[in-house]
Structure formats: C-alpha cells, structure tokens
Design a protein around this motif. Structure first.
Motif, short mmCIF file in Angstrom:
data_model
loop_
_atom_site.label_atom_id
_atom_site.label_comp_id
_atom_site.label_asym_id
_atom_site.label_seq_id
_atom_site.Cartn_x
_atom_site.Cartn_y
_atom_site.Cartn_z
N PHE A 1 0.83 -1.20 0.00
CA PHE A 1 0.00 0.00 0.00
C PHE A 1 0.87 1.26 0.00
O PHE A 1 0.62 2.20 -0.75
CB PHE A 1 -0.94 0.00 1.21
CG PHE A 1 -1.77 1.24 1.32
CD1 PHE A 1 -2.86 1.44 0.49
CD2 PHE A 1 -1.45 2.23 2.24
CE1 PHE A 1 -3.63 2.59 0.58
CE2 PHE A 1 -2.21 3.37 2.34
CZ PHE A 1 -3.30 3.57 1.52
N MET A 2 1.90 1.26 0.83
CA MET A 2 2.79 2.42 0.90
C MET A 2 3.52 2.62 -0.43
O MET A 2 3.71 3.74 -0.89
CB MET A 2 3.78 2.27 2.05
CG MET A 2 3.11 2.28 3.43
SD MET A 2 2.01 3.68 3.71
CE MET A 2 3.17 5.03 3.70
N ASP A 3 3.94 1.52 -1.09
CA ASP A 3 4.57 1.62 -2.40
C ASP A 3 3.61 2.25 -3.41
O ASP A 3 4.02 3.06 -4.24
CB ASP A 3 5.00 0.23 -2.90
CG ASP A 3 6.18 -0.33 -2.13
OD1 ASP A 3 6.86 0.45 -1.42
OD2 ASP A 3 6.41 -1.55 -2.22
N THR A 4 2.34 1.88 -3.33
CA THR A 4 1.33 2.44 -4.24
C THR A 4 1.19 3.94 -4.03
O THR A 4 1.13 4.71 -4.99
CB THR A 4 -0.03 1.74 -4.00
OG1 THR A 4 0.12 0.35 -4.24
CG2 THR A 4 -1.10 2.29 -4.91
N LEU A 5 1.16 4.37 -2.77
CA LEU A 5 1.07 5.80 -2.50
C LEU A 5 2.29 6.55 -3.02
O LEU A 5 2.18 7.61 -3.64
CB LEU A 5 0.90 6.05 -1.00
CG LEU A 5 -0.42 5.68 -0.36
CD1 LEU A 5 -0.39 6.00 1.12
CD2 LEU A 5 -1.56 6.41 -1.03
N ARG A 6 3.48 6.00 -2.77
CA ARG A 6 4.71 6.64 -3.21
C ARG A 6 4.78 6.73 -4.73
O ARG A 6 5.36 7.67 -5.28
CB ARG A 6 5.93 5.90 -2.66
CG ARG A 6 6.26 6.27 -1.22
CD ARG A 6 7.61 5.73 -0.79
NE ARG A 6 7.60 4.27 -0.63
CZ ARG A 6 7.18 3.64 0.46
NH1 ARG A 6 6.74 4.32 1.49
NH2 ARG A 6 7.20 2.33 0.53
N TYR B 1 -0.20 6.58 -7.21
CA TYR B 1 -1.50 6.01 -7.56
C TYR B 1 -2.53 6.37 -6.50
O TYR B 1 -2.94 5.56 -5.68
CB TYR B 1 -1.41 4.49 -7.72
CG TYR B 1 -0.49 4.06 -8.83
CD1 TYR B 1 -0.77 4.37 -10.15
CD2 TYR B 1 0.67 3.35 -8.54
CE1 TYR B 1 0.08 3.99 -11.17
CE2 TYR B 1 1.53 2.95 -9.55
CZ TYR B 1 1.23 3.28 -10.86
OH TYR B 1 2.07 2.90 -11.86
N VAL B 2 -2.95 7.62 -6.52
CA VAL B 2 -3.90 8.13 -5.55
C VAL B 2 -5.04 8.75 -6.33
O VAL B 2 -4.81 9.45 -7.32
CB VAL B 2 -3.25 9.20 -4.64
CG1 VAL B 2 -4.25 9.71 -3.62
CG2 VAL B 2 -2.02 8.63 -3.95
N GLU B 3 -6.28 8.49 -5.93
CA GLU B 3 -7.41 9.10 -6.63
C GLU B 3 -8.24 9.93 -5.67
O GLU B 3 -8.26 9.68 -4.47
CB GLU B 3 -8.27 8.03 -7.31
CG GLU B 3 -8.94 7.05 -6.39
CD GLU B 3 -9.70 5.96 -7.13
OE1 GLU B 3 -10.05 6.15 -8.30
OE2 GLU B 3 -9.92 4.91 -6.53
N THR B 4 -8.90 10.90 -6.22
CA THR B 4 -9.76 11.77 -5.42
C THR B 4 -11.02 11.02 -5.02
O THR B 4 -11.35 9.98 -5.61
CB THR B 4 -10.16 13.02 -6.21
OG1 THR B 4 -10.97 12.61 -7.33
CG2 THR B 4 -8.94 13.80 -6.69
#
Length: 98
Positions: free
Chosen positions: A75-80, A83-86
């Motif tokens: 999950f942290m790798d995804t944020l870094r 890959y973040v959506e509104t």
C-alpha cells in the motif's frame, strides 16, 4: 481478554470505559493491594481501583480501544508511486455517490 468480576458484572479490562460525564478510564495494568485492577483516566486525578471508580464515577460503559493498523508495504509503495485518486474519481469508478 482480561476479565474482572465486580458486583456480578464482568469487566473486560482490555476495553476502555466511559463514565457518565464522558471521562475515559482504562486499566493501567496494575493492581491495588486488595487485588483490584487500577484504572487511570484522561482527566486529572489519581488512579483508582475499579470498584472505587465504579462507585464514584459509574456506571462504567465499555468502549473498545481503537486499534492502529499499520499499512502494508504494498500500500505504501502504491502511494509513493502516485497512484492516488480523489473521492470524486473513486465514486465515479464504483458508480456510486459519496
């Protein structure tokens, strides 16, 4: 679960307790000389044995402690990676309204 019986009421010492004024009490992990669990509060004042807290501040309403969940490495790798959506994009993707 750590149970303590007082006045035929089982208290799960792993819970927090809220008194009638909203003060939160939790087991300190200690015991009184009489073998009663010691409770500390989020208000000023001394720690009290559970029977005293129950008598002077009760009833004590159980409240489960909030647990802290550590995010996974994936999950942290995804944020870094960005890959973040509104909230709006998430709602559109799932076909719902937030």
């Amino acid at each position: 679960m750590t149970l303590y019986l007082h006045n035929d009421i089982e208290f799960d010492l792993d819970c927090e307790f809220v008194d009638v004024t909203g003060v939160v009490w939790s087991w300190t992990g200690g015991w009184s000389p009489a073998g009663e669990p010691m409770l500390g509060s989020d208000a000023s004042g001394p720690d009290l044995p559970l029977p005293d807290a129950y008598y002077y501040h009760g009833p004590l309403i159980p409240r489960r402690r909030k647990t802290t969940v550590k995010p996974s490495a994936a999950f942290m790798d995804t944020l870094r990676a960005g890959y973040v959506e509104t909230d709006e994009a998430f709602a559109a993707r799932i076909g719902g309204v937030l």
